[in-house]
Design a protein around this motif. Structure first.
Motif, PDB file in Angstrom:
ATOM      1  N   GLU A   1      61.359  49.347 -84.997  1.00  8.90           N
ATOM      2  CA  GLU A   1      62.519  48.780 -84.315  1.00  8.90           C
ATOM      3  C   GLU A   1      63.117  47.663 -85.171  1.00  8.90           C
ATOM      4  N   ALA A   2      64.367  47.312 -84.903  1.00 13.07           N
ATOM      5  CA  ALA A   2      64.988  46.166 -85.552  1.00 13.07           C
ATOM      6  C   ALA A   2      64.200  44.911 -85.187  1.00 13.07           C
ATOM      7  N   GLY A   3      64.139  43.968 -86.115  1.00 11.66           N
ATOM      8  CA  GLY A   3      63.456  42.708 -85.860  1.00 11.66           C
ATOM      9  C   GLY A   3      62.465  42.370 -86.949  1.00 11.66           C
TER      10      GLY A   3
ATOM     11  N   THR B   1      62.162  41.811 -92.231  1.00 14.31           N
ATOM     12  CA  THR B   1      63.076  41.946 -91.105  1.00 14.31           C
ATOM     13  C   THR B   1      63.958  43.171 -91.292  1.00 14.31           C
ATOM     14  N   LEU B   2      64.043  43.961 -90.256  1.00 13.02           N
ATOM     15  CA  LEU B   2      64.945  45.105 -90.246  1.00 13.02           C
ATOM     16  C   LEU B   2      66.115  44.785 -89.327  1.00 13.02           C
ATOM     17  N   THR B   3      67.316  45.132 -89.753  1.00 11.09           N
ATOM     18  CA  THR B   3      68.505  44.852 -88.951  1.00 11.09           C
ATOM     19  C   THR B   3      68.828  45.977 -87.979  1.00 11.09           C
ATOM     20  N   GLU B   4      68.156  47.107 -88.160  1.00  8.25           N
ATOM     21  CA  GLU B   4      68.341  48.247 -87.260  1.00  8.25           C
ATOM     22  C   GLU B   4      67.065  49.070 -87.238  1.00  8.25           C
TER      23      GLU B   4
END
Length: 84
Positions: A16-18, A49-52
């Motif tokens: 998941e993003a985050g 960190t993933l933005t999407e």
């Protein structure tokens, strides 16, 4: 000797993003993510960190030059397995 090679193949996971915390020591019981087992080793987990929502290839050999992502370093390790 750390880092411990957990596996010679990357972990392909959908996240998941985050914020996420990748295990850099190889000791976590929740690979490829950190569970705090590195405490006292002098090693640290790697925050990313993933933005999407995204499918990523995370390093399991812990020798990548692009942590936390697999860069193929596992193929040059003495314990590397060959895919058939």
């Amino acid at each position: 000797m750390l880092p411990k090679i957990y596996d010679t193949q990357p972990a392909i996971v959908e996240l998941e993003a985050g914020d996420h915390w990748w295990c850099s020591c190889g000791l976590s019981g929740h690979q490829p993510m950190c569970d705090g087992e590195h405490t006292g080793t002098g090693m640290r987990s790697k925050k990313f960190t993933l933005t999407e929502r995204k499918t990523v290839s995370l390093c399991n050999c812990k020798h990548t030059r692009t942590p936390p992502f697999c860069d193929g370093s596992h193929v040059s390790l003495p314990t590397a397995r060959t895919e058939v």
